[in-house]
Design a protein around this motif. Structure first.
Motif, PDB file in Angstrom:
ATOM      1  N   LEU A 183      26.039  57.339  49.034  1.00 46.88           N
ATOM      2  CA  LEU A 183      25.748  55.975  49.483  1.00 46.88           C
ATOM      3  C   LEU A 183      25.160  55.147  48.338  1.00 46.88           C
ATOM      4  N   ILE A 184      24.245  55.732  47.594  1.00 51.07           N
ATOM      5  CA  ILE A 184      23.653  55.038  46.441  1.00 51.07           C
ATOM      6  C   ILE A 184      24.724  54.722  45.401  1.00 51.07           C
ATOM      7  N   GLN A 185      25.601  55.683  45.133  1.00 45.48           N
ATOM      8  CA  GLN A 185      26.673  55.476  44.157  1.00 45.48           C
ATOM      9  C   GLN A 185      27.595  54.337  44.606  1.00 45.48           C
ATOM     10  N   ASN A 186      27.927  54.327  45.897  1.00 44.10           N
ATOM     11  CA  ASN A 186      28.790  53.260  46.433  1.00 44.10           C
ATOM     12  C   ASN A 186      28.126  51.887  46.292  1.00 44.10           C
ATOM     13  N   MET A 187      26.839  51.826  46.572  1.00 41.25           N
ATOM     14  CA  MET A 187      26.118  50.550  46.460  1.00 41.25           C
ATOM     15  C   MET A 187      26.050  50.084  45.010  1.00 41.25           C
ATOM     16  N   GLN A 188      25.831  51.018  44.088  1.00 39.19           N
ATOM     17  CA  GLN A 188      25.799  50.660  42.669  1.00 39.19           C
ATOM     18  C   GLN A 188      27.168  50.152  42.211  1.00 39.19           C
ATOM     19  N   ASN A 189      28.237  50.807  42.654  1.00 42.52           N
ATOM     20  CA  ASN A 189      29.586  50.353  42.310  1.00 42.52           C
ATOM     21  C   ASN A 189      29.847  48.963  42.880  1.00 42.52           C
ATOM     22  N   SER A 190      29.416  48.757  44.115  1.00 48.52           N
ATOM     23  CA  SER A 190      29.602  47.450  44.746  1.00 48.52           C
ATOM     24  C   SER A 190      28.869  46.364  43.964  1.00 48.52           C
ATOM     25  N   ASN A 191      27.654  46.647  43.550  1.00 53.43           N
ATOM     26  CA  ASN A 191      26.886  45.675  42.757  1.00 53.43           C
ATOM     27  C   ASN A 191      27.575  45.389  41.426  1.00 53.43           C
ATOM     28  N   ARG A 192      28.095  46.438  40.770  1.00 52.67           N
ATOM     29  CA  ARG A 192      28.807  46.229  39.500  1.00 52.67           C
ATOM     30  C   ARG A 192      30.041  45.359  39.723  1.00 52.67           C
ATOM     31  N   HIS A 193      30.758  45.617  40.805  1.00 51.49           N
ATOM     32  CA  HIS A 193      31.952  44.820  41.110  1.00 51.49           C
ATOM     33  C   HIS A 193      31.580  43.357  41.343  1.00 51.49           C
ATOM     34  N   LEU A 194      30.478  43.128  42.064  1.00 55.19           N
ATOM     35  CA  LEU A 194      30.036  41.749  42.316  1.00 55.19           C
ATOM     36  C   LEU A 194      29.666  41.044  41.020  1.00 55.19           C
ATOM     37  N   LEU A 195      29.246  41.814  40.021  1.00 53.11           N
ATOM     38  CA  LEU A 195      28.909  41.246  38.715  1.00 53.11           C
ATOM     39  C   LEU A 195      30.135  41.141  37.811  1.00 53.11           C
ATOM     40  N   GLY A 196      31.300  41.577  38.323  1.00 50.40           N
ATOM     41  CA  GLY A 196      32.526  41.489  37.536  1.00 50.40           C
ATOM     42  C   GLY A 196      32.717  42.666  36.602  1.00 50.40           C
ATOM     43  N   LYS A 237      44.256  44.876  46.957  1.00 45.58           N
ATOM     44  CA  LYS A 237      43.622  44.600  48.250  1.00 45.58           C
ATOM     45  C   LYS A 237      42.097  44.567  48.093  1.00 45.58           C
ATOM     46  N   GLU A 238      41.554  45.530  47.356  1.00 43.02           N
ATOM     47  CA  GLU A 238      40.110  45.568  47.132  1.00 43.02           C
ATOM     48  C   GLU A 238      39.648  44.366  46.321  1.00 43.02           C
ATOM     49  N   MET A 239      40.480  43.939  45.378  1.00 44.94           N
ATOM     50  CA  MET A 239      40.148  42.744  44.584  1.00 44.94           C
ATOM     51  C   MET A 239      40.092  41.508  45.480  1.00 44.94           C
ATOM     52  N   LYS A 240      41.050  41.387  46.388  1.00 44.04           N
ATOM     53  CA  LYS A 240      41.061  40.250  47.316  1.00 44.04           C
ATOM     54  C   LYS A 240      39.827  40.281  48.217  1.00 44.04           C
ATOM     55  N   GLN A 241      39.437  41.465  48.689  1.00 38.96           N
ATOM     56  CA  GLN A 241      38.242  41.583  49.528  1.00 38.96           C
ATOM     57  C   GLN A 241      36.989  41.201  48.735  1.00 38.96           C
ATOM     58  N   LEU A 242      36.933  41.674  47.495  1.00 39.67           N
ATOM     59  CA  LEU A 242      35.793  41.341  46.635  1.00 39.67           C
ATOM     60  C   LEU A 242      35.737  39.838  46.392  1.00 39.67           C
ATOM     61  N   GLU A 243      36.877  39.255  46.100  1.00 42.31           N
ATOM     62  CA  GLU A 243      36.938  37.811  45.870  1.00 42.31           C
ATOM     63  C   GLU A 243      36.474  37.047  47.110  1.00 42.31           C
ATOM     64  N   SER A 244      36.892  37.507  48.280  1.00 47.38           N
ATOM     65  CA  SER A 244      36.493  36.868  49.533  1.00 47.38           C
ATOM     66  C   SER A 244      34.976  36.969  49.727  1.00 47.38           C
ATOM     67  N   ARG A 245      34.410  38.148  49.452  1.00 52.80           N
ATOM     68  CA  ARG A 245      32.958  38.327  49.574  1.00 52.80           C
ATOM     69  C   ARG A 245      32.206  37.395  48.628  1.00 52.80           C
ATOM     70  N   ILE A 246      32.718  37.284  47.410  1.00 49.65           N
ATOM     71  CA  ILE A 246      32.072  36.409  46.415  1.00 49.65           C
ATOM     72  C   ILE A 246      32.163  34.951  46.846  1.00 49.65           C
ATOM     73  N   GLU A 247      33.324  34.536  47.352  1.00 45.53           N
ATOM     74  CA  GLU A 247      33.481  33.146  47.809  1.00 45.53           C
ATOM     75  C   GLU A 247      32.561  32.849  48.990  1.00 45.53           C
TER      76      GLU A 247
END
Length: 161
Positions: free
Chosen positions: A48-61, A70-80
């Motif tokens: 769970l910690i690893q997933n959260m860290q990956n998610s944070n890195r993705h949000l930072l680009g 598909k994951e990129m589109k979801q990430l883009e939607s979350r950021i928007e």
């Protein structure tokens, strides 16, 4: 910790206890079962910690190469969605600041009107006092037996300068 994780942990613990009691296992078996359970829970939490860290890195680009389209589109939607919330909050804050500034302008304008009225009152009182002094001087001058031209000229010079 989420309530579902707590509930799952509680149910799991109760089930392990019932199983140990029904099977007639000894204390060492219960300890082994508990150790296995906590190892599994620990592994779940690490994941769970690893997933959260990956998610944070993705949000930072960062680390985006591991994502599919598909994951990129979801990430883009979350950021928007996040940007929309940020802009909305910023807009609320700016409106509050503008409202405060407008109230402050009104307060300062009212204070200015008050101070101008005070200044006008002080100037009026000074003029009244000056008129009294001048009237008193002329009254004294005309009442004296011998008018002093030099005194009158001196007074006029003082009044002019």
């Amino acid at each position: 910790m989420s309530s579902s994780l707590k509930l799952g942990s509680t149910k799991s613990t109760i089930e392990r206890y019932k199983k140990a009691c029904n099977d007639g296992l000894g204390t060492s078996s219960i300890e082994e079962t508990n150790a296995q359970y906590y190892q599994q829970e620990s592994a779940k939490l690490r994941q769970l910690i690893q997933n959260m860290q990956n998610s944070n890195r993705h949000l930072l680009g960062e680390g985006l190469s591991s994502l599919n389209s598909k994951e990129m589109k979801q990430l883009e939607s979350r950021i928007e969605q996040g940007l929309t919330r940020i802009r909305s909050k910023k807009h609320e804050m700016l409106l509050a600041e503008i409202e405060y500034a407008q109230k402050r302008v009104m307060e300062l304008e009212n204070e200015s009107v008050y101070l101008q009225a005070k200044i006008a009152e002080v100037e009026r009182l000074q003029q009244v006092n000056l008129n009294k002094v001048t009237a008193g001087f002329f009254e004294q001058y005309w009442q004296s037996s011998e008018p002093k031209v030099n005194g009158l000229l001196g007074f006029c010079k003082v009044m002019i300068f």
